[in-house]
Write a protein that holds these residues in place. Sequence first.
Motif, PDB file in Angstrom:
ATOM      1  N   LEU A  98      18.320 -28.953 -23.434  1.00  0.00           N
ATOM      2  CA  LEU A  98      19.182 -28.498 -24.526  1.00  0.00           C
ATOM      3  C   LEU A  98      19.470 -27.005 -24.397  1.00  0.00           C
ATOM      4  O   LEU A  98      20.600 -26.561 -24.606  1.00  0.00           O
ATOM      5  CB  LEU A  98      18.539 -28.799 -25.876  1.00  0.00           C
ATOM      6  CG  LEU A  98      19.433 -28.509 -27.092  1.00  0.00           C
ATOM      7  CD1 LEU A  98      20.681 -29.384 -27.057  1.00  0.00           C
ATOM      8  CD2 LEU A  98      18.672 -28.747 -28.394  1.00  0.00           C
ATOM      9  N   ALA A  99      18.456 -26.237 -24.043  1.00  0.00           N
ATOM     10  CA  ALA A  99      18.658 -24.797 -23.865  1.00  0.00           C
ATOM     11  C   ALA A  99      19.709 -24.540 -22.790  1.00  0.00           C
ATOM     12  O   ALA A  99      20.594 -23.684 -22.953  1.00  0.00           O
ATOM     13  CB  ALA A  99      17.341 -24.131 -23.487  1.00  0.00           C
ATOM     14  N   ARG A 113      14.943 -22.715 -36.467  1.00  0.00           N
ATOM     15  CA  ARG A 113      15.520 -21.378 -36.584  1.00  0.00           C
ATOM     16  C   ARG A 113      15.090 -20.488 -35.418  1.00  0.00           C
ATOM     17  O   ARG A 113      15.883 -19.692 -34.904  1.00  0.00           O
ATOM     18  CB  ARG A 113      15.108 -20.757 -37.914  1.00  0.00           C
ATOM     19  CG  ARG A 113      15.709 -21.482 -39.114  1.00  0.00           C
ATOM     20  CD  ARG A 113      15.112 -20.989 -40.418  1.00  0.00           C
ATOM     21  NE  ARG A 113      15.707 -21.683 -41.569  1.00  0.00           N
ATOM     22  CZ  ARG A 113      15.272 -21.567 -42.819  1.00  0.00           C
ATOM     23  NH1 ARG A 113      14.221 -20.791 -43.087  1.00  0.00           N
ATOM     24  NH2 ARG A 113      15.878 -22.212 -43.793  1.00  0.00           N
ATOM     25  N   LEU A 114      13.848 -20.637 -34.996  1.00  0.00           N
ATOM     26  CA  LEU A 114      13.356 -19.848 -33.861  1.00  0.00           C
ATOM     27  C   LEU A 114      14.135 -20.181 -32.599  1.00  0.00           C
ATOM     28  O   LEU A 114      14.612 -19.275 -31.895  1.00  0.00           O
ATOM     29  CB  LEU A 114      11.870 -20.114 -33.638  1.00  0.00           C
ATOM     30  CG  LEU A 114      11.289 -19.525 -32.341  1.00  0.00           C
ATOM     31  CD1 LEU A 114      11.265 -18.011 -32.400  1.00  0.00           C
ATOM     32  CD2 LEU A 114       9.894 -20.080 -32.074  1.00  0.00           C
ATOM     33  N   LEU A 115      14.270 -21.470 -32.292  1.00  0.00           N
ATOM     34  CA  LEU A 115      14.970 -21.864 -31.076  1.00  0.00           C
ATOM     35  C   LEU A 115      16.423 -21.404 -31.099  1.00  0.00           C
ATOM     36  O   LEU A 115      16.941 -20.900 -30.098  1.00  0.00           O
ATOM     37  CB  LEU A 115      14.892 -23.379 -30.885  1.00  0.00           C
ATOM     38  CG  LEU A 115      13.500 -23.962 -30.625  1.00  0.00           C
ATOM     39  CD1 LEU A 115      13.580 -25.466 -30.425  1.00  0.00           C
ATOM     40  CD2 LEU A 115      12.840 -23.301 -29.424  1.00  0.00           C
ATOM     41  N   GLY A 116      17.074 -21.587 -32.241  1.00  0.00           N
ATOM     42  CA  GLY A 116      18.459 -21.142 -32.349  1.00  0.00           C
ATOM     43  C   GLY A 116      18.593 -19.653 -32.121  1.00  0.00           C
ATOM     44  O   GLY A 116      19.513 -19.181 -31.433  1.00  0.00           O
ATOM     45  N   GLY A 175      20.470 -15.553 -29.017  1.00  0.00           N
ATOM     46  CA  GLY A 175      20.222 -14.152 -28.711  1.00  0.00           C
ATOM     47  C   GLY A 175      20.241 -13.877 -27.224  1.00  0.00           C
ATOM     48  O   GLY A 175      20.883 -12.924 -26.766  1.00  0.00           O
ATOM     49  N   TYR A 176      19.563 -14.709 -26.452  1.00  0.00           N
ATOM     50  CA  TYR A 176      19.516 -14.506 -25.001  1.00  0.00           C
ATOM     51  C   TYR A 176      20.905 -14.654 -24.397  1.00  0.00           C
ATOM     52  O   TYR A 176      21.342 -13.808 -23.596  1.00  0.00           O
ATOM     53  CB  TYR A 176      18.552 -15.496 -24.350  1.00  0.00           C
ATOM     54  CG  TYR A 176      18.256 -15.161 -22.908  1.00  0.00           C
ATOM     55  CD1 TYR A 176      17.141 -14.411 -22.562  1.00  0.00           C
ATOM     56  CD2 TYR A 176      19.115 -15.562 -21.883  1.00  0.00           C
ATOM     57  CE1 TYR A 176      16.880 -14.077 -21.241  1.00  0.00           C
ATOM     58  CE2 TYR A 176      18.872 -15.228 -20.566  1.00  0.00           C
ATOM     59  CZ  TYR A 176      17.742 -14.489 -20.251  1.00  0.00           C
ATOM     60  OH  TYR A 176      17.502 -14.156 -18.939  1.00  0.00           O
ATOM     61  N   VAL A 177      21.590 -15.729 -24.780  1.00  0.00           N
ATOM     62  CA  VAL A 177      22.911 -15.996 -24.213  1.00  0.00           C
ATOM     63  C   VAL A 177      23.883 -14.869 -24.554  1.00  0.00           C
ATOM     64  O   VAL A 177      24.662 -14.423 -23.697  1.00  0.00           O
ATOM     65  CB  VAL A 177      23.438 -17.348 -24.735  1.00  0.00           C
ATOM     66  CG1 VAL A 177      24.929 -17.491 -24.467  1.00  0.00           C
ATOM     67  CG2 VAL A 177      22.674 -18.503 -24.100  1.00  0.00           C
ATOM     68  N   SER A 178      23.854 -14.387 -25.786  1.00  0.00           N
ATOM     69  CA  SER A 178      24.772 -13.326 -26.201  1.00  0.00           C
ATOM     70  C   SER A 178      24.503 -12.038 -25.440  1.00  0.00           C
ATOM     71  O   SER A 178      25.436 -11.356 -24.980  1.00  0.00           O
ATOM     72  CB  SER A 178      24.652 -13.081 -27.710  1.00  0.00           C
ATOM     73  OG  SER A 178      25.019 -14.237 -28.441  1.00  0.00           O
ATOM     74  N   LEU A 179      23.238 -11.690 -25.286  1.00  0.00           N
ATOM     75  CA  LEU A 179      22.894 -10.486 -24.536  1.00  0.00           C
ATOM     76  C   LEU A 179      23.277 -10.621 -23.065  1.00  0.00           C
ATOM     77  O   LEU A 179      23.782  -9.681 -22.440  1.00  0.00           O
ATOM     78  CB  LEU A 179      21.400 -10.192 -24.669  1.00  0.00           C
ATOM     79  CG  LEU A 179      20.942  -9.666 -26.033  1.00  0.00           C
ATOM     80  CD1 LEU A 179      19.418  -9.679 -26.119  1.00  0.00           C
ATOM     81  CD2 LEU A 179      21.473  -8.258 -26.283  1.00  0.00           C
ATOM     82  N   GLU A 180      23.049 -11.811 -22.512  1.00  0.00           N
ATOM     83  CA  GLU A 180      23.390 -12.029 -21.110  1.00  0.00           C
ATOM     84  C   GLU A 180      24.893 -11.945 -20.892  1.00  0.00           C
ATOM     85  O   GLU A 180      25.361 -11.303 -19.939  1.00  0.00           O
ATOM     86  CB  GLU A 180      22.865 -13.392 -20.655  1.00  0.00           C
ATOM     87  CG  GLU A 180      23.054 -13.660 -19.170  1.00  0.00           C
ATOM     88  CD  GLU A 180      22.481 -14.999 -18.748  1.00  0.00           C
ATOM     89  OE1 GLU A 180      21.976 -15.091 -17.622  1.00  0.00           O
ATOM     90  OE2 GLU A 180      22.545 -15.962 -19.552  1.00  0.00           O
ATOM     91  N   LEU A 181      25.677 -12.577 -21.779  1.00  0.00           N
ATOM     92  CA  LEU A 181      27.133 -12.534 -21.651  1.00  0.00           C
ATOM     93  C   LEU A 181      27.658 -11.112 -21.788  1.00  0.00           C
ATOM     94  O   LEU A 181      28.643 -10.740 -21.154  1.00  0.00           O
ATOM     95  CB  LEU A 181      27.783 -13.423 -22.718  1.00  0.00           C
ATOM     96  CG  LEU A 181      27.710 -14.927 -22.504  1.00  0.00           C
ATOM     97  CD1 LEU A 181      28.340 -15.649 -23.680  1.00  0.00           C
ATOM     98  CD2 LEU A 181      28.403 -15.327 -21.207  1.00  0.00           C
TER      99      LEU A 181
END
Length: 200
Positions: free
Chosen positions: A85-86, A143-146, A151-157
Amino acid sequence: MARVGLTPERLARAGAELADEVGFDEVTVSALARRFDVKVASLYSHVKNSHDLRTRIALLALEELADRGASALAGRAGKDALAALANVYRDYAREHPGRYAAAQLRLSPETAVTSAGPRHAQMTRAILRGYDLTEPDQTHAVRLLGSVFHGYVSLELGGGFSHSAPDTQETWTRVIDALDALLRNWPAPAAPSAQTSTST
């Protein structure tokens, strides 16, 4: 008269493609009219305004993500399901950055309840049941997983990890490992602090 061939669905898909090209914030009815080489007024037979268009793009993105998630999770459980899913969210964001941004659009309660949004929550909760989490910890974990995924995806992009080692894929793998370990060893709620009573 409505232009032949234009439908709300076609406009939403064209808007999603435009979002991937120029960014979701740049998608408007005017921009879409230029893409089809038609007058803006001709699109108002199909969408009410730019907010309506952006909402339709968000619904499309949520549906696509939910379909990918359901397919990726089939037959998986535990860490395999968590990673699957991640990776769906991360891969979708990298392939369709504009649509991914659209999926974060805040919807009205009436629209949200009929969207694919609840499917996303159901998929995450299905994963968490494999870790024996019950309420309210299950909601805390959702909420943690979301937060971690987005957060990771946004920072990476945004290029936030592009100037240092190790490679972002290595970090992503370790993040999934860490989340799996946390979910398998979810902390018990803190005991309520004892209240001391005084007598006079």
